[in-house]
Every structure is written in C-alpha cells, then in structure tokens.
Design an enzyme around this catalytic site. Structure first.
Site, PDB file in Angstrom:
ATOM      1  N   GLY A  87       0.830  -1.218   0.000  1.00 55.65           N
ATOM      2  CA  GLY A  87       0.000   0.000   0.000  1.00 55.65           C
ATOM      3  C   GLY A  87       0.855   1.255   0.000  1.00 55.65           C
ATOM      4  O   GLY A  87       2.074   1.204   0.147  1.00 55.65           O
ATOM      5  N   GLY A  89       2.668   3.755   1.420  1.00 56.47           N
ATOM      6  CA  GLY A  89       3.218   3.999   2.755  1.00 56.47           C
ATOM      7  C   GLY A  89       3.807   5.384   2.897  1.00 56.47           C
ATOM      8  O   GLY A  89       4.010   5.875   4.004  1.00 56.47           O
ATOM      9  N   ARG A  90       4.133   5.994   1.789  1.00 54.78           N
ATOM     10  CA  ARG A  90       4.664   7.364   1.866  1.00 54.78           C
ATOM     11  C   ARG A  90       4.106   8.189   0.717  1.00 54.78           C
ATOM     12  O   ARG A  90       4.738   9.141   0.257  1.00 54.78           O
ATOM     13  CB  ARG A  90       6.182   7.372   1.835  1.00 54.78           C
ATOM     14  CG  ARG A  90       6.698   6.733   0.597  1.00 54.78           C
ATOM     15  CD  ARG A  90       8.134   6.849   0.365  1.00 54.78           C
ATOM     16  NE  ARG A  90       8.462   5.761  -0.543  1.00 54.78           N
ATOM     17  CZ  ARG A  90       9.634   5.536  -1.033  1.00 54.78           C
ATOM     18  NH1 ARG A  90      10.610   6.311  -0.717  1.00 54.78           N
ATOM     19  NH2 ARG A  90       9.838   4.533  -1.849  1.00 54.78           N
ATOM     20  N   ASP A 122       8.670   6.160   7.874  1.00 49.69           N
ATOM     21  CA  ASP A 122       8.240   7.481   8.358  1.00 49.69           C
ATOM     22  C   ASP A 122       7.336   8.205   7.357  1.00 49.69           C
ATOM     23  O   ASP A 122       6.893   9.319   7.615  1.00 49.69           O
ATOM     24  CB  ASP A 122       9.466   8.347   8.679  1.00 49.69           C
ATOM     25  CG  ASP A 122      10.360   8.568   7.465  1.00 49.69           C
ATOM     26  OD1 ASP A 122      10.023   8.063   6.358  1.00 49.69           O
ATOM     27  OD2 ASP A 122      11.395   9.246   7.600  1.00 49.69           O
ATOM     28  N   GLY A 123       7.115   7.599   6.203  1.00 57.29           N
ATOM     29  CA  GLY A 123       6.239   8.230   5.218  1.00 57.29           C
ATOM     30  C   GLY A 123       6.856   9.431   4.529  1.00 57.29           C
ATOM     31  O   GLY A 123       6.190  10.149   3.784  1.00 57.29           O
ATOM     32  N   ARG A 173       3.526  13.617  -7.982  1.00 58.04           N
ATOM     33  CA  ARG A 173       3.630  12.675  -9.097  1.00 58.04           C
ATOM     34  C   ARG A 173       2.318  12.613  -9.869  1.00 58.04           C
ATOM     35  O   ARG A 173       1.235  12.669  -9.278  1.00 58.04           O
ATOM     36  CB  ARG A 173       3.980  11.296  -8.543  1.00 58.04           C
ATOM     37  CG  ARG A 173       4.046  10.217  -9.609  1.00 58.04           C
ATOM     38  CD  ARG A 173       4.861   9.039  -9.156  1.00 58.04           C
ATOM     39  NE  ARG A 173       4.200   8.253  -8.124  1.00 58.04           N
ATOM     40  CZ  ARG A 173       4.775   7.219  -7.516  1.00 58.04           C
ATOM     41  NH1 ARG A 173       6.010   6.878  -7.808  1.00 58.04           N
ATOM     42  NH2 ARG A 173       4.129   6.556  -6.587  1.00 58.04           N
ATOM     43  N   ASP A 249       4.510  -4.688  -7.404  1.00 55.58           N
ATOM     44  CA  ASP A 249       3.860  -3.445  -6.950  1.00 55.58           C
ATOM     45  C   ASP A 249       4.439  -2.238  -7.688  1.00 55.58           C
ATOM     46  O   ASP A 249       3.929  -1.124  -7.549  1.00 55.58           O
ATOM     47  CB  ASP A 249       4.013  -3.273  -5.436  1.00 55.58           C
ATOM     48  CG  ASP A 249       5.458  -3.380  -4.976  1.00 55.58           C
ATOM     49  OD1 ASP A 249       6.114  -4.383  -5.315  1.00 55.58           O
ATOM     50  OD2 ASP A 249       5.936  -2.455  -4.299  1.00 55.58           O
TER      51      ASP A 249
HETATM   52  P1  AMP Z   1       9.127   0.959  -3.019  1.00 51.11           P
HETATM   53  O1  AMP Z   1      10.464   0.402  -2.673  1.00 51.11           O
HETATM   54  O2  AMP Z   1       9.140   2.429  -3.241  1.00 51.11           O
HETATM   55  O3  AMP Z   1       8.454   0.247  -4.131  1.00 51.11           O
HETATM   56  O4  AMP Z   1       8.217   0.761  -1.709  1.00 51.11           O
HETATM   57  C1  AMP Z   1       7.767  -0.478  -1.246  1.00 51.11           C
HETATM   58  C2  AMP Z   1       6.781  -0.270  -0.143  1.00 51.11           C
HETATM   59  O5  AMP Z   1       7.406   0.353   0.993  1.00 51.11           O
HETATM   60  C3  AMP Z   1       5.594   0.610  -0.491  1.00 51.11           C
HETATM   61  O6  AMP Z   1       4.476   0.111   0.184  1.00 51.11           O
HETATM   62  C4  AMP Z   1       6.008   1.950   0.056  1.00 51.11           C
HETATM   63  O7  AMP Z   1       4.913   2.784   0.307  1.00 51.11           O
HETATM   64  C5  AMP Z   1       6.724   1.562   1.332  1.00 51.11           C
HETATM   65  N1  AMP Z   1       7.696   2.575   1.763  1.00 51.11           N
HETATM   66  C6  AMP Z   1       8.865   2.864   1.163  1.00 51.11           C
HETATM   67  N2  AMP Z   1       9.500   3.857   1.825  1.00 51.11           N
HETATM   68  C7  AMP Z   1       8.722   4.213   2.871  1.00 51.11           C
HETATM   69  C8  AMP Z   1       8.825   5.184   3.917  1.00 51.11           C
HETATM   70  N3  AMP Z   1       9.872   5.990   4.040  1.00 51.11           N
HETATM   71  N4  AMP Z   1       7.813   5.247   4.793  1.00 51.11           N
HETATM   72  C9  AMP Z   1       6.748   4.435   4.697  1.00 51.11           C
HETATM   73  N5  AMP Z   1       6.591   3.506   3.742  1.00 51.11           N
HETATM   74  C10 AMP Z   1       7.556   3.390   2.821  1.00 51.11           C
HETATM   75 MG    MG Z   2       7.073   1.358  -5.283  1.00 51.24          MG
END
Ligand code: AMP
Ligand code: MG
Length: 495
Positions: A87, A89-90, A122-123, A173, A249
């Site tokens: 989902g 997350g940030r 931390d989002g 974005r 994802d």
């Molecule tokens: P990504 O590596 O960008 O594809 O992220 C994979 C998952 O980790 C997704 O659900 C992101 O929303 C979550 N995520 C990545 N970085 C953060 C962050 N700093 N805080 C919260 N969720 C994160």
């Molecule tokens: Mg991603």
C-alpha cells in the site's frame, strides 16, 4: 475559483480499496521546480501553483477544494516473495483530473507522511530521491517512453533521518493511474472476488475501454497489459534504462514506468549490469528485464483467474498462452526499435544478425551505449555537426576496430534501404538520444542540492534531458561518460 478541477473516481470505489486521510504538514515548504508544460496539460493554473498557496498544496500543507486524499491498498511480489500488504506507505492520492488532452490523470504526493500502510517507515522522502525521480521521469517522457511524470518538487524545510539527517522533499507525481499488478494481487490474496471484479472494471474503463465489450474481458485485459509491457520494456532496453526494482507493486497496468528508486541508465554496454544495492543476485539486471516482466504478468494472470469466468482448464490455457506469447512480443518490439536506431526503414533478411552482432561488438569493446549509437548516427549523416562529431570522438574515440567489418555490412545494408540519407539521419537522431540522465550527472545535481542548497545543476540537467535528441555545445558536458572517479556503481531505493 477552484484551482484544480478534480474528478475523482478511485475514491468512489468501496472503502476497502484505500484509507482516507490527510497529508501531514511540513515545517517550511519552499518550491524547487514546477513543471509548467505539465500543469498546462492538466488544466491547472500555473500562477496558482507558483504562488504561496500553490506551494502549500504541493507540500501537503493544504488540501484544496475537490481533493479527496486517499492512500491506496496493494500487495506485491518483492524480489520474488509475496507481501500481502504493502500500500501507499509514503504517498497519498490527492485525486484525479481530466487533462486538456482528454485523458484522466492521478495527482499524488510522494513523501507526505505516514499512512496505515507505512509499516515501520516514516512516510517521508529525502530530497535526493525526489530530485532523481523528477529528472528521470521527465527524461523518460521526453524520450517518448511511457512514464509517470513530475508536476513539482518542493523542499520541506525538515530533516529526514536515514543513516544521517537529510533534507526532506515532496514530489507531486502524475500518472494515468496508480493501479499496479500488486493491486490485483491484494484482492486476490484476500479471496475478494467482488473487489477484484470492481477493480478489473475500473482499470479497464480507464485504460482499456475498447476491450470491455469482448467475450472474456479479464483475459483481454491480461492480453492488453502484456502488449503494453512488452512495448515498454523494449523501449527501456533501447535506451539502456535499468529499472532496478521490478517488483509487481512497481508495475502499472497502464503501461507507464513507475518507481524511480534505484533506477539508472547504463553507460558502458554490458547486459549483466545491475546498480541496485539490494539486488544481490542480479534479479533485475538489464538483460533480465524482459523475463521479469513476463514473470510479473504471470502473477497478474494468477490474480485474475478467479474472475475470468468460463471453463477453468480453458481459461488457464488461454492465460498461459498470453504469458508464453510475451517473449516474442517483446522481441518484435525490440527488433523494430533496433532497426530504427540503425536507420533501417524496412525489414530485410539478415537484419536480426546485424543488430545482434553490433551489440556483441559494443559489449566486447566496452562501448558507451548512448554515444556508440550516436556515433553511428553521425556516420550515417551526410552533413554531420563538426562540434558534435568532435565531442563523440573525444569521449569514445573512433568506432572500435572490432566493428570495422560490421560497419561495412551496415553500409551495404543502408544502400539497400530506400530512404534519402538526410531523412534517415534525422530519424536516427530521434531514436538515438544525445542526452540521457547519466548517473554521475544525476548524482552531482543531487549533491549540489542536498549539500549546498544549490538547485541550479538540477535545473540545468532537467533542461538538457527534456530535449534529449539535439546536440547542444553548452550542455555537452552532461552527455559524456563518467571519469573513473565519477562512476556510480551502486544505487539505493528511495526510502
Ligand atoms: P518501493 O520500494 O518504493 O516500491 O516501496 C515499497 C513499499 O514500501 C511501499 O508500500 C512503500 O509505500 C513503502 N515505503 C517505502 N519507503 C517508505 C517510507 N519511508 N515510509 C513508509 N513507507 C515506505
Ligand atoms: Mg514502489
């Protein structure tokens, strides 16, 4: 006046598709860059975006009328392992707008604070990944490669804590949608057939409306996604783009490139190239990208099976046929692209071997992928720009000896091609860019911004890579391979 003409549809799907919440305000937002061309395309008033109120909106400090912020739910296979709950997350979806081109676009904050899907995170986002995504997503768009885009980058005036404190940023974005293969996997893993059906219908009416009326819409949808992914990954390969984290994802069913975390362009041509620091086994190496896209499509197929209807054995066979057809689809898109790069306007016997032998020659000579093709473009041009010729020779030398025989074969082949040479040269320039966002250039722009608060190198790089095809003497330094000490060997996820 309503500054942004929102028309939200995803937020009208049932509540289990997302969590509704507001972004978390930041301490001292300041604008870095607003994308005027994109704002116009979206029908958003540029003066507003560039005003103080606009900055507050872009940073998530203000929710304007018509926005309906939601964090969407999805799952995904990360490096081959299924995670049932990822989902946003940030990230947070502000809403959707209908652009002046008639298309629907998602607007999403990235780095706007914690959500129910943040898990331990931390989002937030450091400034570096925000700038990297801005540069590379806009470069991809300018190269004609489907991609999410960047409407704006803002600095938050707050630190983000990673191994050390880093300045924070938020990216606005823009995407045709943020529906991922992992979104389908989310509902499939919950055995929520009704949710799956709603999602298929929503995704199809947004991205494949012409397929809705077919006898087996979910299967047609799979086929449609496979076609767009084959074309997309072919285009990546043709410019040496390595995504770096092709988890399910991070694959959009719209066929746009998403997630510019550890991505990088190859300098020297080597199909085994991997940049991502966490990709220990080279799963997402340049040469594996087509096979991984196929693997991800098989995940989509599995998720869709419960809503495909019809006889199960027949449905599985039909879905399998789509997946099995992917390598040929990819190869054909890739070959078409390679012929264009070589200035061939027809398809003749022996063209595949000609292309393969060239790439083998590039690999053996450790040639710079981008300038190597640009050198061929110069060689095919009856009236090349002397300054450009000098630039290319200075940085990669003359075409290597190993390619002398190949060059003669190519010249003979060009004689059998019907196009006038000037037209061919112009077309080759269009398919062999001069400027790509080179890793050391991106890194230098990020360093200047993060370490010195100097955004000028970032702006200059954006300017160069968004007009990638034409030689420009004053920007030529951004179009050279790295010196040994500048070489970026590893990239990191944008967390
Ligand atoms: P990504 O590596 O960008 O594809 O992220 C994979 C998952 O980790 C997704 O659900 C992101 O929303 C979550 N995520 C990545 N970085 C953060 C962050 N700093 N805080 C919260 N969720 C994160
Ligand atoms: Mg991603």
């Amino acid at each position: 006046m309503v500054p942004i003409p929102f028309d939200n549809t995803y937020a009208r799907l049932p509540p289990r598709f997302y969590s509704r919440l507001a972004p978390q305000p930041v301490a001292a937002p300041s604008p870095i860059q607003v994308n005027g061309e994109l704002a116009t395309r979206l029908g958003i008033d540029l003066d507003f975006l560039e005003s103080e109120a606009g900055t507050e909106l872009l940073a998530g400090n203000r929710v304007v009328e018509g926005a309906d912020p939601i964090a969407t739910a999805y799952a995904g296979h990360q490096f081959g392992h299924f995670n049932p709950r990822l989902g946003d997350g940030r990230a947070l979806l502000l809403g959707e707008v209908l652009g002046s081109d008639g298309a629907r676009y998602d607007l999403q904050w990235k780095g706007s604070g914690r959500t129910p899907y943040s898990r331990g995170g931390d989002g937030r986002s450091p400034l570096g990944p925000v700038l990297r995504e801005y540069i590379v997503s806009e470069a991809m768009t300018a190269l004609g490669i489907p991609s999410t885009r960047s409407l704006a980058a803002v600095a938050t005036g707050e630190p983000v804590f990673r191994e050390r404190p880093l300045p924070g940023g938020v990216l606005l974005r823009v995407a045709r949608s943020h529906i991922r293969v992992g979104t389908f996997e989310y509902f499939a893993s919950q055995r929520d057939d009704e949710g799956l059906e709603l999602l298929v219908e929503h995704a199809m009416s947004r991205h494949y409306p012409e397929l809705l009326e077919t006898g087996a819409p979910a299967l047609s949808f799979l086929q449609g996604v496979a076609e767009r992914q084959a074309e997309l990954v072919a285009r990546w390969q043709l410019v040496g783009f390595i995504h770096g984290v092709m988890n399910t994802d991070n694959m959009l069913i719209s066929g746009e490139t998403i997630d510019y975390g550890p991505c990088a362009f190859m300098d020297t041509y080597d199909p085994k190239t991997v940049f991502s620091s966490i990709d220990h086994h080279g799963r997402y190496a340049y040469q594996n990208q087509p096979a991984i896209a196929r693997w991800n499509l098989a995940c989509l197929a599995r998720a869709l099976l419960p809503v495909c209807g019809g006889d199960e054995t027949e449905t599985v066979a039909a879905a399998q046929a789509v997946i099995d057809g992917f390598p040929d689809r990819f190869a054909s898109s890739f070959q078409v692209g390679l012929r264009r790069k070589l200035g061939l306007s027809t398809h003749q016997a022996g063209d595949e071997e000609l292309c393969e032998d060239l790439l083998r020659g590039f690999e053996a000579a450790h040639l710079d992928f981008t300038l190597g093709f640009r050198q061929l473009t110069i060689l095919a041009n009856p009236d090349p720009d002397p300054e450009e010729t000098q630039h290319v020779e200075q940085h990669i030398g003359p075409l290597p000896d190993g390619l002398t025989g190949w060059l003669a074969r190519w010249r003979q082949r060009l004689e059998r091609d019907p196009r006038p040479a000037t037209q061919r040269a112009a077309d080759m320039r269009n398919h062999n860019p001069f400027f790509i966002p080179r890793n050391h250039g991106v890194e230098a722009a990020i360093r200047a911004a993060e370490d010195d608060g100097d955004f000028q190198p970032f702006r200059i790089l954006v300017d160069a890579v968004t007009s990638p095809r034409h030689f420009r003497a004053d920007r030529a330094d951004l179009a050279r391979p790295p010196e040994a000490h500048e070489e970026v060997k590893q990239t990191f996820c944008g967390t």
